[in-house]
Write a protein that holds these residues in place. Structure first.
Motif, mmCIF file in Angstrom:
data_model
loop_
_atom_site.group_PDB
_atom_site.id
_atom_site.type_symbol
_atom_site.label_atom_id
_atom_site.label_comp_id
_atom_site.label_asym_id
_atom_site.label_seq_id
_atom_site.Cartn_x
_atom_site.Cartn_y
_atom_site.Cartn_z
ATOM 1 N N ARG A 196 0.827 -1.210 0.000
ATOM 2 C CA ARG A 196 0.000 0.000 0.000
ATOM 3 C C ARG A 196 0.860 1.257 0.000
ATOM 4 O O ARG A 196 0.550 2.251 -0.671
ATOM 5 N N ALA A 197 1.966 1.219 0.747
ATOM 6 C CA ALA A 197 2.864 2.371 0.791
ATOM 7 C C ALA A 197 3.504 2.609 -0.574
ATOM 8 O O ALA A 197 3.622 3.751 -1.032
ATOM 9 N N LEU A 198 3.902 1.528 -1.231
ATOM 10 C CA LEU A 198 4.517 1.664 -2.562
ATOM 11 C C LEU A 198 3.523 2.229 -3.574
ATOM 12 O O LEU A 198 3.893 2.997 -4.467
ATOM 13 N N ALA A 199 2.251 1.867 -3.429
ATOM 14 C CA ALA A 199 1.223 2.410 -4.318
ATOM 15 C C ALA A 199 1.121 3.922 -4.146
ATOM 16 O O ALA A 199 0.999 4.667 -5.121
ATOM 17 N N ILE A 200 1.172 4.373 -2.892
ATOM 18 C CA ILE A 200 1.131 5.815 -2.622
ATOM 19 C C ILE A 200 2.345 6.509 -3.212
ATOM 20 O O ILE A 200 2.241 7.607 -3.784
ATOM 21 N N MET A 201 3.495 5.847 -3.135
ATOM 22 C CA MET A 201 4.734 6.445 -3.633
ATOM 23 C C MET A 201 4.885 6.300 -5.146
ATOM 24 O O MET A 201 5.779 6.887 -5.740
ATOM 25 N N GLY A 202 4.025 5.491 -5.752
ATOM 26 C CA GLY A 202 4.090 5.296 -7.197
ATOM 27 C C GLY A 202 5.272 4.454 -7.643
ATOM 28 O O GLY A 202 5.743 4.596 -8.784
ATOM 29 N N GLN A 203 5.718 3.548 -6.796
ATOM 30 C CA GLN A 203 6.884 2.718 -7.116
ATOM 31 C C GLN A 203 6.396 1.332 -7.573
ATOM 32 O O GLN A 203 6.382 0.361 -6.806
ATOM 33 N N GLU A 204 5.991 1.265 -8.826
ATOM 34 C CA GLU A 204 5.372 0.054 -9.359
ATOM 35 C C GLU A 204 6.344 -1.102 -9.475
ATOM 36 O O GLU A 204 5.956 -2.264 -9.307
ATOM 37 N N GLU A 205 7.596 -0.812 -9.771
ATOM 38 C CA GLU A 205 8.564 -1.903 -9.939
ATOM 39 C C GLU A 205 8.762 -2.647 -8.617
ATOM 40 O O GLU A 205 8.774 -3.879 -8.584
ATOM 41 N N ARG A 206 8.900 -1.904 -7.545
ATOM 42 C CA ARG A 206 9.025 -2.545 -6.231
ATOM 43 C C ARG A 206 7.740 -3.283 -5.875
ATOM 44 O O ARG A 206 7.769 -4.332 -5.224
ATOM 45 N N ARG A 207 6.606 -2.736 -6.256
ATOM 46 C CA ARG A 207 5.330 -3.381 -5.948
ATOM 47 C C ARG A 207 5.253 -4.777 -6.552
ATOM 48 O O ARG A 207 4.706 -5.696 -5.945
ATOM 49 N N GLN A 208 5.781 -4.934 -7.740
ATOM 50 C CA GLN A 208 5.747 -6.244 -8.390
ATOM 51 C C GLN A 208 6.483 -7.277 -7.541
ATOM 52 O O GLN A 208 6.024 -8.410 -7.368
ATOM 53 N N TRP A 209 7.623 -6.867 -7.000
ATOM 54 C CA TRP A 209 8.390 -7.790 -6.148
ATOM 55 C C TRP A 209 7.606 -8.111 -4.887
ATOM 56 O O TRP A 209 7.510 -9.281 -4.481
ATOM 57 N N VAL A 210 7.021 -7.075 -4.232
ATOM 58 C CA VAL A 210 6.281 -7.281 -2.980
ATOM 59 C C VAL A 210 5.066 -8.166 -3.212
ATOM 60 O O VAL A 210 4.780 -9.083 -2.428
ATOM 61 N N GLU A 211 4.342 -7.925 -4.306
ATOM 62 C CA GLU A 211 3.151 -8.721 -4.578
ATOM 63 C C GLU A 211 3.495 -10.165 -4.891
ATOM 64 O O GLU A 211 2.735 -11.085 -4.554
ATOM 65 N N ALA A 212 4.652 -10.368 -5.499
ATOM 66 C CA ALA A 212 5.114 -11.742 -5.728
ATOM 67 C C ALA A 212 5.427 -12.428 -4.392
ATOM 68 O O ALA A 212 5.125 -13.615 -4.192
ATOM 69 N N GLU A 213 6.023 -11.661 -3.464
ATOM 70 C CA GLU A 213 6.303 -12.195 -2.129
ATOM 71 C C GLU A 213 5.010 -12.548 -1.402
ATOM 72 O O GLU A 213 4.921 -13.586 -0.737
ATOM 73 N N ILE A 214 4.002 -11.691 -1.543
ATOM 74 C CA ILE A 214 2.714 -11.938 -0.894
ATOM 75 C C ILE A 214 2.063 -13.200 -1.461
ATOM 76 O O ILE A 214 1.558 -14.048 -0.719
ATOM 77 N N SER A 215 2.099 -13.337 -2.764
ATOM 78 C CA SER A 215 1.497 -14.510 -3.413
ATOM 79 C C SER A 215 2.180 -15.797 -2.968
ATOM 80 O O SER A 215 1.517 -16.809 -2.677
ATOM 81 N N ALA A 216 3.511 -15.768 -2.912
ATOM 82 C CA ALA A 216 4.257 -16.957 -2.492
ATOM 83 C C ALA A 216 3.947 -17.310 -1.040
ATOM 84 O O ALA A 216 3.774 -18.491 -0.698
ATOM 85 N N LEU A 217 3.827 -16.276 -0.181
ATOM 86 C CA LEU A 217 3.539 -16.522 1.222
ATOM 87 C C LEU A 217 2.123 -17.078 1.391
ATOM 88 O O LEU A 217 1.902 -18.027 2.155
ATOM 89 N N GLU A 218 1.167 -16.508 0.664
ATOM 90 C CA GLU A 218 -0.212 -16.989 0.750
ATOM 91 C C GLU A 218 -0.336 -18.418 0.256
ATOM 92 O O GLU A 218 -1.079 -19.219 0.830
ATOM 93 N N ALA A 219 0.423 -18.754 -0.776
ATOM 94 C CA ALA A 219 0.388 -20.128 -1.286
ATOM 95 C C ALA A 219 0.931 -21.101 -0.247
ATOM 96 O O ALA A 219 0.405 -22.197 -0.043
ATOM 97 N N SER A 220 1.986 -20.677 0.476
ATOM 98 C CA SER A 220 2.579 -21.548 1.496
ATOM 99 C C SER A 220 1.638 -21.729 2.674
ATOM 100 O O SER A 220 1.594 -22.797 3.304
ATOM 101 N N LEU A 221 0.837 -20.685 2.971
ATOM 102 C CA LEU A 221 -0.107 -20.772 4.089
ATOM 103 C C LEU A 221 -1.272 -21.711 3.775
ATOM 104 O O LEU A 221 -1.900 -22.250 4.698
ATOM 105 N N GLN A 222 -1.563 -21.904 2.508
ATOM 106 C CA GLN A 222 -2.692 -22.731 2.102
ATOM 107 C C GLN A 222 -2.314 -24.216 2.013
ATOM 108 O O GLN A 222 -3.194 -25.058 1.811
ATOM 109 N N ARG A 223 -1.057 -24.526 2.120
ATOM 110 C CA ARG A 223 -0.631 -25.926 1.985
ATOM 111 C C ARG A 223 -1.020 -26.739 3.212
ATOM 112 O O ARG A 223 -1.056 -26.244 4.311
#
Length: 346
Positions: A319-346
């Motif tokens: 959310r902070a990166l969205a406010i700052m307009g840093q889309e490239e970093r957001r891609q990395w963070v969202e990938a981290e979130i997706s990987a973490l959520e997938a691990s939690l569902q196992r």
């Protein structure tokens, strides 16, 4: 808001002394050995031994004059006044001292079992015994009253009474010019915690700032208590939209350069989070990504740190990166979130 500033003092229940593991190694070892002996002497109601140990602690302060140390001459003198009187107790007074100790131990055990009403009754009895033999303005009596105020706050029991009792202790310390005693720090820390839970942030900040200054005066900033206080003040100030002051408190806490282990790492994470939130609110984005990334990195490297909290940290960073307009970093963070959520569902 409950327990935003949980009173985390890792102090001796007898001496009211901060046990900071960051002290010089030799000083720490010697203090720890003396504290263990003092605890035994206290449990045995052996005032001669207590006096000897307090004098050794005084000598230790002189041996390490430049090291951070809460065993100051003022604090030790306050305790020694009681103990010096106690070594001359009559048989009847010594029996009262034993009853005081028994009630104190019983109260602490009852608080641990959350039998609050019975615990308060036992602690009040201990305080009454303490007044009989030490006096109402003594260290031993004021320390018990501080303990009771803390336990009442921690158990959410009659917070108004806890405030009145804490201010009673503070008033005596001020009237008797005991501000250099470590007890003065402890009571201000306790009042900051109580007032945060009460939602009275102005008073919380006033007492929290005093407690912080006292820890800085003692030189014990590499401690959980210091991180806890600075983080709590930063959080409250951000809630009040006083973001510049929040950033200052968070930065001062981080500048202690102390990362505790285990669950206490949460105090460093809170400092990083409040620093980033304050900077973001000020539209000053410098070092905001670094703060969030360090927060996530510390959380990930801490054994048993809850995965759902790591996910919350990443979502806030996104959310902070969205406010700052840093889309490239957001891609990395969202990938981290997706990987973490997938691990939690196992």
């Amino acid at each position: 808001m409950c327990h935003l500033i949980a009173y985390a003092c890792v102090a001796s229940s007898v001496l009211g002394i901060l046990n900071a593991n960051c002290f010089a190694d030799e000083l720490t070892r010697k203090q720890a050995a003396l504290l263990a002996r003092y605890e035994t002497a206290t449990n045995n109601v052996d005032f001669e031994a207590q006096k000897d140990i307090l004098l050794e602690l005084s000598e230790l302060y002189n041996e390490f004059p430049d090291e951070p140390n809460t065993f100051t001459p003022d604090h030790l003198e306050f305790i020694l006044e009681d103990v010096t009187r106690a070594v001359r107790f009559t048989h009847e007074e010594l029996e009262v001292a034993k009853k005081r100790q028994a009630c104190r131990i019983a109260a602490l055990q009852l608080f641990q079992r959350r039998e609050v009403a019975s615990a308060i009754s036992q602690m009040n009895q201990a305080i009454d015994y303490s007044k009989q033999i030490f006096g109402s303005r003594s260290f031993h009596t004021l320390q018990l009253q501080l303990n009771l105020a803390n336990e009442m706050q921690n158990s959410n029991h009659d917070r108004k009474a806890a405030i009145e009792l804490a201010h009673h202790v503070l008033g005596i310390l001020q009237d008797d010019k005991r501000q250099k005693c470590f007890l003065y720090y402890e009571i201000n820390h306790a009042l900051a915690a109580i007032y945060i839970d009460e939602g009275d942030f102005s008073k919380a900040i006033a007492h929290g700032d005093i407690a912080i200054r006292e820890l800085e005066r003692f030189g014990v900033v590499k401690t959980v208590n210091y991180l806890n206080l600075q983080g709590a003040m930063a959080a409250v100030l951000n809630l009040q939209n006083n973001h510049q002051a929040a950033v200052t408190h968070a930065r001062d806490g981080l500048n202690a350069k102390y990362i505790p282990g285990g669950a206490d790492v949460r105090y460093v994470i809170r400092l990083l989070r409040e620093y980033a939130r304050g900077k973001l609110a000020l539209n000053d984005f410098s070092r905001v990504p670094e703060a969030y990334e360090q927060m996530v990195r510390i959380a990930k490297s801490t054994p048993n740190y809850p995965s759902d909290l790591i996910r919350e940290h990443l979502l806030e960073y996104d959310r902070a990166l969205a406010i700052m307009g840093q889309e490239e970093r957001r891609q990395w963070v969202e990938a981290e979130i997706s990987a973490l959520e997938a691990s939690l569902q196992r």
